[in-house]
Write a protein that holds these residues in place. Structure first.
Motif, PDB file in Angstrom:
ATOM      1  N   ALA A 453       0.188  -1.297   0.147  1.00  0.00           N
ATOM      2  CA  ALA A 453       0.235  -0.236  -0.286  1.00  0.00           C
ATOM      3  C   ALA A 453       0.812   1.247  -0.182  1.00  0.00           C
ATOM      4  CB  ALA A 453      -1.122  -0.138   1.437  1.00  0.00           C
ATOM      5  N   ALA A 454       1.839   1.269   0.285  1.00  0.00           N
ATOM      6  CA  ALA A 454       2.475   2.306   0.201  1.00  0.00           C
ATOM      7  C   ALA A 454       3.472   2.886  -0.553  1.00  0.00           C
ATOM      8  CB  ALA A 454       4.391   2.564   1.928  1.00  0.00           C
ATOM      9  N   LEU A 455       3.885   2.042  -1.586  1.00  0.00           N
ATOM     10  CA  LEU A 455       4.125   1.928  -3.433  1.00  0.00           C
ATOM     11  C   LEU A 455       2.824   2.793  -3.778  1.00  0.00           C
ATOM     12  CD1 LEU A 455       6.770   1.557  -4.668  1.00  0.00           C
ATOM     13  CD2 LEU A 455       5.909  -0.550  -5.369  1.00  0.00           C
ATOM     14  N   LEU A 456       1.771   2.407  -3.510  1.00  0.00           N
ATOM     15  CA  LEU A 456       0.760   2.751  -4.799  1.00  0.00           C
ATOM     16  C   LEU A 456       0.317   4.327  -4.047  1.00  0.00           C
ATOM     17  CD1 LEU A 456      -2.155  -0.026  -4.448  1.00  0.00           C
ATOM     18  CD2 LEU A 456       0.033   1.014  -6.944  1.00  0.00           C
ATOM     19  N   SER A 457       0.885   4.920  -2.251  1.00  0.00           N
ATOM     20  CA  SER A 457       0.171   6.075  -1.526  1.00  0.00           C
ATOM     21  C   SER A 457       1.603   7.263  -2.801  1.00  0.00           C
ATOM     22  CB  SER A 457       0.720   5.823  -0.575  1.00  0.00           C
ATOM     23  OG  SER A 457       0.342   6.787   0.609  1.00  0.00           O
ATOM     24  N   VAL A 458       2.479   6.584  -2.821  1.00  0.00           N
ATOM     25  CA  VAL A 458       3.650   7.525  -2.859  1.00  0.00           C
ATOM     26  C   VAL A 458       3.466   7.532  -4.264  1.00  0.00           C
ATOM     27  CG1 VAL A 458       5.674   7.622  -3.569  1.00  0.00           C
ATOM     28  CG2 VAL A 458       5.840   6.558  -1.329  1.00  0.00           C
ATOM     29  N   ILE A 459       2.738   6.720  -5.363  1.00  0.00           N
ATOM     30  CA  ILE A 459       2.455   6.643  -6.371  1.00  0.00           C
ATOM     31  C   ILE A 459       1.151   8.310  -6.457  1.00  0.00           C
ATOM     32  CG2 ILE A 459       1.425   6.137  -8.752  1.00  0.00           C
ATOM     33  CD1 ILE A 459       3.181   3.834  -7.764  1.00  0.00           C
ATOM     34  N   ALA A 460      -0.143   7.770  -5.822  1.00  0.00           N
ATOM     35  CA  ALA A 460      -1.077   8.009  -5.458  1.00  0.00           C
ATOM     36  C   ALA A 460      -0.298  10.461  -4.978  1.00  0.00           C
ATOM     37  CB  ALA A 460      -2.120   8.451  -4.730  1.00  0.00           C
ATOM     38  N   LYS A 461      -0.020  10.115  -4.831  1.00  0.00           N
ATOM     39  CA  LYS A 461       0.379  11.725  -3.648  1.00  0.00           C
ATOM     40  C   LYS A 461       1.333  12.339  -5.050  1.00  0.00           C
ATOM     41  CE  LYS A 461       4.440  12.387  -0.855  1.00  0.00           C
ATOM     42  NZ  LYS A 461       4.427  12.319   0.743  1.00  0.00           N
ATOM     43  N   ASN A 462       2.335  11.739  -5.355  1.00  0.00           N
ATOM     44  CA  ASN A 462       3.093  12.099  -6.482  1.00  0.00           C
ATOM     45  C   ASN A 462       2.433  12.773  -7.826  1.00  0.00           C
ATOM     46  OD1 ASN A 462       5.017  13.154  -5.502  1.00  0.00           O
ATOM     47  ND2 ASN A 462       4.911  10.843  -4.435  1.00  0.00           N
ATOM     48  N   LEU A 463       1.083  12.201  -8.468  1.00  0.00           N
ATOM     49  CA  LEU A 463       1.035  11.836 -10.245  1.00  0.00           C
ATOM     50  C   LEU A 463      -0.526  11.463  -9.834  1.00  0.00           C
ATOM     51  CD1 LEU A 463       3.209   9.327 -11.402  1.00  0.00           C
ATOM     52  CD2 LEU A 463       3.561  11.648 -11.751  1.00  0.00           C
TER      53      LEU A 463
END
Length: 675
Positions: A453-463
């Motif tokens: 989930a942490a990986l998807l969270s980084v993507i959602a936050k930045n793109l």
């Protein structure tokens, strides 16, 4: 009490507690048979097979009524902290080799993992009779068991002093060959150049070896109408030709004859009476390769998955520690490559010591610590020697994402796609923050099938509009790259920058190393510098950080890389250059989409990758890392290096060679034949 001794004692008790079915290593593998037929490879793997694991009168003399060497196996204890003992069987349990079903199961396991036959250790007494012959007789009688076998003459090991082999008397030698020849009329008996093979465990114990072996040959001609192929151990001067001893070839028998730096002084034994020797498995691989290459006579290579005879000899034993399956696979690949390049009388053979030497700590059979890992590595060593269509089971499907989340219509701001393989959330966040604003709409991200989930969270936050493509976790970052490259082309991009977030956990400078790889590549995205450079230089197909462009012949890596490069050259019909060529170490680079599409669209490449097992070298992914540079040069294109100088990007065709700090393939120039 001495503190070191006290701590060693606590570790000893802890290890005893861990000696159960839950003591699984991180490399433990459950049964997962290869999806290809490893027995169709041009190399035959032959495993030594110990027949004494059943109750009979000869074992009764050594172990007491009903006893076998399993007693030593279960009673073995660790001799020092970190020592793996006891070795306890998994799938087959503490079997009895009088049971024909056990032999059927052994053969099935062996065949499914590329073991082409058993070399049965044939214990022969000084008085002239066979010991522990039941498994051999079962196999000979059971013609329905489709499996090759051969014999290895050995001395009588049923007595307490069994570690000392008796000298074979001339009379006993004659009786032996007369008895052994009856098994050689079997079409399953292993032959070399059409001749039945016999391995002699110790040629020095054969009286007047030339005359004795000549007598054996004469008897074979009389009885079965053909000569024998006689092999002895290479525990003498490697330049001694086997003909001088009456042999046809020698069997390389590591660790015999190999000088390694033992590490006995670095361990703290649990007992002050410990007088054994301790070696580290990884330290034998390189000298074993050099020894194998040094022979000036016909030689058959051999390897061992482990060696630890402390179950037999206690504190006086010899053991190799840290015998990891991936290291065994790396070593076996070296032996297989040698056998392919230097067949003996037309046959490419590799012997493995052993299939089931449980008391010697040398077994391919599954144990409770590693499961099927050693068996699976045996099959994987053969994979690159087979056509891609064979190892992919004919699945004509270029690498495609299992699932994807991507907007259908996103206006591209440039003609350069950023392809990111995301694995570590912190590294991804740092990477996305470094991508220039003008390139943020042109990002394609590949991820594992079940990302945290942490990986998807980084993507959602930045793109805002990410293009996400989910791939199974094999083929490292290479397989997802080849898959998504076709999508990149469909979106109309001409160029790409390929980076990944995987950390080099094997390097102390992993973060710094990754930054030096990525820095120049991200700078290429600024102000469309990559697009402008490649527009103006049509002959350039690949651009990478200058200090990470390495000479492939100096950093070719292990035998697995070489075998895969040969396979790739055949599959893509390219002739490797005789002169040096370079590759982008770390598989981060920029390039033309059109230059790499022929690789990405190969119909069988996607399913040819090995399963992930923590390999540091020798896989298809490692070979493709080098093949990209080879392919570019073979197609008449060139490579450019990029570097940052005083904060400015400099791109040059005349890049300087790296200073050579690529840990995954230490500098070791191997001018080997690739094509």
């Amino acid at each position: 009490m001495n503190e070191r001794v006290r701590l060693a004692g606590l570790e000893y008790l802890a290890q005893l507690d861990r000696s159960d079915r839950n003591a699984r290593d991180r490399e433990f593998r459950t049964a997962d048979y290869p999806k290809f037929d490893p027995l169709s490879a041009p190399v035959s793997l032959i495993a030594f097979y110990l027949p004494q694991l059943y109750s009979d009168p000869d074992n009764d003399k050594r172990w007491g009524r009903g006893g076998t060497e399993w007693i030593s196996v279960v009673q073995a204890k660790p001799q020092f902290p970190g020592h793996y003992q006891p070795h306890l069987p998994a799938d087959l349990g503490f079997y009895d080799l009088r049971n024909e079903q056990v032999i059927e199961q052994q053969v099935e396991l062996a065949r499914r993992h590329g073991i082409g036959g058993f070399c049965i250790v044939d214990h022969w007494s000084a008085e002239g009779r066979r010991l522990f012959g039941r498994p051999l007789d079962i196999l000979y009688r059971r013609k329905d068991i489709d499996f090759k076998f051969c014999l290895c003459w050995s001395g009588d090991r049923s007595r307490p002093e069994a570690h000392v082999d008796p000298v074979l008397s001339l009379q006993s030698a004659t009786r032996y060959i007369d008895d052994a020849l009856r098994y050689m009329d079997d079409p399953r008996y292993l032959r070399v150049g059409g001749r039945p093979i016999i391995v002699l465990q110790q040629i020095g114990l054969v009286p007047d070896s030339r005359a004795t072996l000549e007598h054996w040959r004469k008897r074979a001609q009389e009885r079965i109408g053909t000569d024998l192929f006689l092999v002895g151990p290479a525990n003498f001067n490697p330049n001694t030709h086997p003909v001088q001893l009456g042999l046809d070839a020698v069997l390389d028998c590591p660790p015999h004859g190999i000088v390694t730096d033992e590490i006995t002084d670095t361990i703290v034994p649990f007992s002050s009476s410990f007088t054994g020797r301790v070696d580290e498995y990884i330290r034998i691989i390189a000298p074993a390769r050099r020894q194998l290459a040094s022979y000036e006579c016909p030689v058959i290579p051999s390897v061992f998955p482990g060696k630890d005879d402390t179950a037999r000899h206690g504190g006086q034993g010899h053991c190799f520690i840290r015998t990891e399956p991936r290291l065994y696979g790396y070593w076996l690949a070296e032996a297989v490559l040698h056998a392919v390049d230097k067949p003996v009388d037309g046959e490419s053979l590799v012997f493995i010591n052993a299939w089931n030497d449980w008391a010697g700590g040398a077994h391919l059979e599954p144990d409770q610590r590693y499961g099927h890992a050693f068996l699976q590595m045996s099959a994987e060593a053969l994979r690159p020697h087979l056509p891609l269509q064979t190892v992919s089971l004919g699945n004509e499907a270029p690498a495609q994402a299992r699932t994807s989340l991507a907007p259908e219509k996103v206006k591209s701001k440039t003609r350069v796609a950023s392809i990111i393989h995301a694995f570590y959330p912190d590294a991804l966040e740092e990477l996305l923050a470094s991508i220039p604003e003008e390139a943020r709409e042109d990002i394609f991200i590949t991820l594992p099938e079940d990302p945290p989930a942490a990986l998807l969270s980084v993507i959602a936050k930045n793109l805002q509009n990410p293009r996400l493509y989910f791939y199974p976790n094999w083929g490292r970052d290479i397989r997802p790259f080849l898959g998504v490259l076709q999508t990149v082309r469909a979106y109309g991009y001409s160029y790409f920058v390929k980076v990944h977030t995987k950390k080099s956990t094997h390097r102390l400078d992993g973060d710094e190393w990754r930054s030096s790889l990525i820095g120049p590549l991200l700078e290429l995205l600024r102000e469309q510098q990559l697009q402008k450079f490649l527009d103006e230089n049509a002959e350039i197909a690949l651009v990478a950080g200058e200090t990470h462009l390495l000479n492939a012949y100096s950093y070719i890596g292990g035998a697995g890389n070489i075998a895969w490069l040969r396979r790739l050259c055949r599959e893509f019909d390219v002739r490797p250059p005789e002169e040096d060529f370079h590759f982008a170490a770390g598989s981060m680079f920029a390039g033309r989409v059109s230059s790499f599409l022929p690789i990405a669209t190969h119909p069988f490449l996607a399913d040819a990758f090995e399963n992930e097992a923590g390999q540091m070298d020798g896989t298809l992914a490692h070979a493709l890392e080098r093949f990209f540079g080879l392919f570019v040069k073979a197609k008449g294109q060139t490579i450019a290096g990029a570097r940052l100088a005083d904060g400015k990007l400099v791109i040059s065709r005349d890049f300087e060679n790296s200073d050579g700090t690529y840990l995954y393939a230490p500098a070791d120039r191997r001018r080997v034949r690739i094509g």
